[in-house]
Design a protein around this motif. Structure first.
Motif, mmCIF file in Angstrom:
data_model
loop_
_atom_site.group_PDB
_atom_site.id
_atom_site.type_symbol
_atom_site.label_atom_id
_atom_site.label_comp_id
_atom_site.label_asym_id
_atom_site.label_seq_id
_atom_site.Cartn_x
_atom_site.Cartn_y
_atom_site.Cartn_z
ATOM 1 N N SER A 1 -11.223 0.971 -1.166
ATOM 2 C CA SER A 1 -10.622 2.205 -0.631
ATOM 3 C C SER A 1 -11.515 3.436 -0.689
ATOM 4 C CB SER A 1 -9.287 2.528 -1.312
ATOM 5 O OG SER A 1 -8.325 1.554 -1.001
ATOM 6 N N GLY B 1 0.808 -1.214 0.000
ATOM 7 C CA GLY B 1 0.000 0.000 0.000
ATOM 8 C C GLY B 1 0.836 1.256 0.000
ATOM 9 N N SER C 1 -3.521 3.355 4.176
ATOM 10 C CA SER C 1 -4.611 2.430 4.470
ATOM 11 C C SER C 1 -4.139 1.026 4.831
ATOM 12 C CB SER C 1 -5.558 2.374 3.264
ATOM 13 O OG SER C 1 -6.589 1.446 3.478
ATOM 14 N N ASP D 1 -9.902 0.805 7.739
ATOM 15 C CA ASP D 1 -8.605 0.112 7.813
ATOM 16 C C ASP D 1 -8.561 -0.824 9.019
ATOM 17 O OD1 ASP D 1 -8.015 1.852 5.736
ATOM 18 O OD2 ASP D 1 -6.877 3.227 7.009
ATOM 19 N N GLU E 1 -4.520 -2.411 -1.348
ATOM 20 C CA GLU E 1 -5.437 -1.272 -1.237
ATOM 21 C C GLU E 1 -5.692 -0.628 -2.598
ATOM 22 O OE1 GLU E 1 -3.554 2.740 -0.147
ATOM 23 O OE2 GLU E 1 -2.625 1.386 1.313
#
Length: 332
Positions: free
Chosen positions: A191, A12, A63, A281, A159
């Protein structure tokens, strides 16, 4: 298939969040939809908005990084792959994620641009509005992947935010191939509606190709992905297309669909919403931790709700309470 070394390996954006309180009028002034995320495309743009912020607080974020930090806080074994620059914020990010108990070995990128930063404005109702300069994180190359680490993770977690730039998109496609070649599960979070508006076709194709085992979405993201106006219509549309779908619904709790079964849990009671940054998250952290430990879907949803409730009661997207003790207490 060899035994997994890691519960979750995540790829990510490596971001440092800068949080500040703001009134609704300020959100209107800067022209961003409240509760959403917008990208900033130059350090100058980020600097100009930063100059308008009130007193800020720096907290490492991103995230997927938040998710594995949450899993590590519950005692899980995790690794993170993401790109930082050779600068102060890069040092802060690397220190914080390692201090959280997450393995992080991605090589630092020299030169411009700087490490990614996200300017987050939190309104009195706890809603967060994010303004992100992706910086170095958008240049994560496929060559930076540690194939051994990915192959040894029970679950690969990706993500949607990182799907936007070309280089990390190619890296994540390669990571999916590595994970599937080694019999590992692939989890993906949509996301933001913004990501779906730009890459919904890619996301739908990943699902159609059977490359996603666990899909995370909130209610609005699900509607956007399915191109529907009604929640139940969206559920009907996607049911059966992904092995395990997890949908968060804020104060309405969360649901999961798998094998034709629908499971729902309510939101955990809290005293006050302070900051919703990282709620999704940390929900993913709880759910994935449960799955990695062999818990059922309902118990995993409950873990997600517990973790989300903890994170929205303080500023920042990294847990402050003892998540392991909290989870153990609630689940007995």
């Amino acid at each position: 298939m060899t035994a997994a070394t890691y519960d979750v390996v995540a790829i990510g954006n490596a971001i440092v969040d800068i949080l500040s309180q703001a009134e609704d009028s300020f959100i209107e002034e800067i022209g961003v939809a409240k509760g959403s995320m917008q990208l900033m495309f130059s350090p100058q743009e980020a600097d100009a908005l930063y100059a308008k912020m009130g007193p800020g607080r720096e907290v490492s974020g991103g995230s997927a990084a938040n998710t594995v930090a949450g899993i590590a806080a519950m005692g899980g074994k995790c690794a993170f792959i993401g790109q930082v620059a050779d600068d102060q914020l890069g040092t802060v990010f690397a220190h914080d994620i390692r201090a959280a108990g997450v393995d992080f070995g991605t090589e630092v990128r020299s030169g411009d641009p700087t490490t990614a930063r996200c300017l987050i404005f939190v309104t009195p109702d706890g809603q967060r509005t994010m303004n992100t300069f992706l910086g170095a994180s958008q240049f994560l190359p496929a060559s930076a992947l540690d194939e051994g680490v990915i192959a040894s993770g029970a679950i690969l977690y990706l993500e949607g935010y990182l799907w936007d730039p070309e280089e990390p998109r190619a890296a994540m496609r390669k990571a999916i191939d590595i994970a599937r070649a080694n019999g590992r599960k692939v989890a993906f979070t949509l996301s933001d509606v913004f990501c779906i508006s730009r890459h919904g076709g890619d996301f739908r194709q990943l699902i159609a190709d059977g490359l996603i085992d666990i899909l995370f979405a909130n209610e609005n993201e699900l509607l956007a992905l399915c191109e529907k106006d009604e929640f139940e219509a969206a559920i009907e549309h996607i049911s059966g297309k992904v092995p395990l779908l997890v949908v968060t619904r804020s104060e309405k709790g969360a649901i999961a669909l798998t094998g034709g079964e629908r499971v729902a849990v309510g939101a955990e009671p809290i005293e006050k919403v302070v900051d919703t940054t990282g709620a999704g998250d940390l929900f993913a952290a709880g759910f994935l931790h449960g799955q990695a430990k062999g818990l059922g879907v309902e118990a995993s949803l409950r873990l997600g709700a517990i973790c989300a409730a903890e994170i929205i009661q303080h500023y920042g997207a990294r847990p402050e309470a003892d998540l392991k003790a909290l989870v153990d207490k609630v689940l007995g």
